[in-house]
Enzyme design. Structure first.
Site: not given
Ligand code: XMP
Length: 557
Positions: A99, A126-127, A213, A215, A267-273, A413
């Site tokens: 941070g 780190c912090y 770090h 990560e 909607s046809g998108g990945v998430d709602s599907a 995602k």
């Protein structure tokens, strides 16, 4: 199948257990006998979780990702989260992020007492390391020179479990202005760098601090350090996988919904599907999906959604033809934000009306994902800044009488995609490029008419077709056509024409916050251009957009 396939962490954890290594065995024993006691009440069916407390580093989310890549569930939470907020989890350890503050700043975010009191392992980065030192009785002071960027970490013989399989000099990435000048009681320094005599520290009670770090990609062996902490210190099993996620979610959804009725907007998108498929796996016909055809989808899209969900997945699907209504709302609207607003409001109204026709509905399922949540609320911590509001989270009317179910709320995602695969959704749907909610309306510059949409759709289909033929569909973030609204002079056959100008937009991006225009091969661009002017007679000119984001945006409106 692990959430991220390249690391078989479960096997790694088993190997560690079977190794007979006495020191590791001691750590595992400590880990297994810790008593978070009265402070945390672990949820019996929750996966093992490592909580990352966010102190405002730009890499905080990346720590969570790295932990999940090792098949251990992780959540990023504000440093000042109340312990009760963790009761839905089964917390095995904490990581304190980096941070921008200095532990001696007046308003510096602190390490809460209750975190230490749980007795669970803590890794301060780190912090986070400085905070741990400060809290447990060490001293932190400004370093004479800031250490920023690449550095060499000397871990010597590395007998400590956190550096298992790492010895000698390691390239790491540092970014700090303060350093530890006195170790807290019970700690020893376990690594040094040129500007940090204590570049890593540990005690015998599962407390670790590292100044670098692990990560970031600039610390090539960072994953090993994180896995050492997860499996050798915290005793995690590494069993969080797409299938375990589906199993746990199905159980949780069943319990929450009972015999209630759920609706979900597709909607046809990945998430709602994926959200719909997951809820369907849990409660079958108690779910009804509503798909609103808003006139703004790509060529053949409404048919594809219907055939996938009704045909392939046997999900109850209401296909609502709202084409005329949306076109009416958009008539003569040219301002991009007004377009977005009208489309959003009309969608909600249509959706509500359809939901009402279904009688009593108790729940609404949404495909909200982790970045949506983080972007909307940050982590709720005052150490980071709010980035932007998101339509998925805030877009529903306040008086809607449904309870919200967001089964993907904690997934990134790529994890959503793996869950989609696990649920049997076709690749075509799981790996599709993002498509904006306002659809083609923000790719028709100026007012939107049925005729313009028709031209755009045909040109856009050619872009998509050639991008797929050239096998670059999955390499680029988004690729599409824009009807620019500019008319230009051309010559087609023996005739002078005055026709439409199509722009091709194709970008590479990690997360859409920034993007670069894709350096597509000239041959491919030539083919797309030639096909568009030949197959879409209204168009006589094709241009390629070579603007990065910033300063441009991905969409033209
Ligand atoms: P921009 O154009 O802001 O787009 O660079 C970034 C990403 O967001 C998508 N986008 C939207 N998605 N509603 C959405 O659901 C919107 O109003 C919207 N505007 C842009 C865009 O396609 C890109 O992936």
């Amino acid at each position: 199948m692990p959430m991220v396939e390249q690391i078989d962490s479960s096997a790694a954890a088993d190997r560690i257990r079977a190794s007979g290594d006495a020191e590791v065995a001691t750590y595992l024993e400590i880990a297994e006998h810790r008593e978070p006691g009265q402070i945390l009440t672990p949820a019996p069916n929750a996966p093992e979780t490592v909580v990352v407390l966010d102190y405002g580093s730009q890499f905080s989310m990346l720590i969570t990702r790295r932990i999940r890549e090792a098949s251990v569930y992780s959540e990023l939470l504000p440093w000042n989260v109340a312990p009760e907020k963790l009761n839905h989890l089964n917390v095995k350890a904490f990581v304190l992020s980096g941070g921008p503050a200095s532990v001696y700043d007046e308003a510096a975010p602190q390490l809460p007492d209750w975190v230490v009191a749980t007795g669970l392992p803590i890794l301060g980065i780190c912090y986070g390391m400085q905070l741990l030192a400060h809290k447990l009785g060490g001293a932190v002071e400004p370093a004479s020179s800031r250490e920023y960027g690449h550095a060499i970490l000397d871990v010597g013989e590395a007998s400590n479990p956190i550096f298992h399989e790492l010895t000698g000099s390691l390239p790491v990435w540092m970014s700090h202005g303060d350093k530890i000048t006195k170790l807290p009681p019970g700690f020893e320094s376990i690594a040094q760098s040129q500007n940090a005599p204590v570049a890593a520290m540990a005690d015998n009670a599962g407390h670790y601090g590292i100044q670098f770090h692990p990560e970031v990609a600039h610390t090539p062996q960072g994953d090993q350090v994180i896995q050492n902490f997860l499996f050798r210190v915290a005793g995690c099993a590494g069993d969080w996988t797409a299938s375990s996620f589906v199993e746990e979610s199905v159980e949780a959804i069943r319990e929450a919904v009972g015999d209630g009725k759920v609706i979900c907007a597709l909607s046809g998108g990945v998430d709602s599907a994926v959200a719909a498929a997951l809820v369907h796996r849990a409660i079958g016909d108690q779910l009804t999906c509503i798909f609103v055809d808003n006139a703004l989808l790509r060529l053949g899209e409404p048919e594809r959604v219907v055939s996938t969900f009704r045909g392939h997945m046997s999900i109850n699907l209401l296909h609502v033809d709202a084409v005329d209504r949306f076109m009416g709302e958009l008539a003569e609207v040219t301002d991009p934000e007004t377009k977005r607003m009208r489309i959003g409001e009309t969608f909600i109204r249509v959706f509500e009306e359809e939901a009402q026709k279904l009688g009593t509905v108790d729940f609404i399922a949404q495909g909200t994902t982790y970045p949506d949540v983080i972007e909307s609320a940050s982590t709720g911590s005052d150490a980071t800044v709010k980035i932007k509001s998101h339509h998925n989270v805030g877009g529903l009317p306040k008086d809607m009488q449904f309870t919200l179910i967001e089964p993907l709320r904690n997934l990134f995602k790529d994890e959503v995609r793996r869950v989609g695969k696990e649920l049997g959704l076709p690749d075509e749907m799981v790996y599709r490029q993002p498509f904006p909610g306002p659809g083609l309306a923000i790719r028709v510059i100026g007012d939107v008419t049925a005729q313009k949409l028709d031209i755009l759709r045909r040109a856009d289909w050619i872009v998509m077709d050639e991008i797929k033929n050239a096998d670059v569909y999955y390499d680029v973030w988004q690729s599409f056509a824009v009807l620019t609204g500019i008319k230009t002079v051309g010559v087609q056959g023996d005739f002078r024409t005055y026709g439409e100008c199509i722009a091709i937009r194709c970008v590479n991006a990690e997360d859409a916050m920034t993007a670069d225009w894709s350096k597509l091969p000239y041959d491919l661009l030539a083919k797309i251009s030639s096909r568009i002017v030949n197959e879409v007679p209204e168009v006589n000119r094709v241009v390629y957009d070579i603007t990065s984001k910033p300063p441009g945006t991905i969409e033209w409106e």
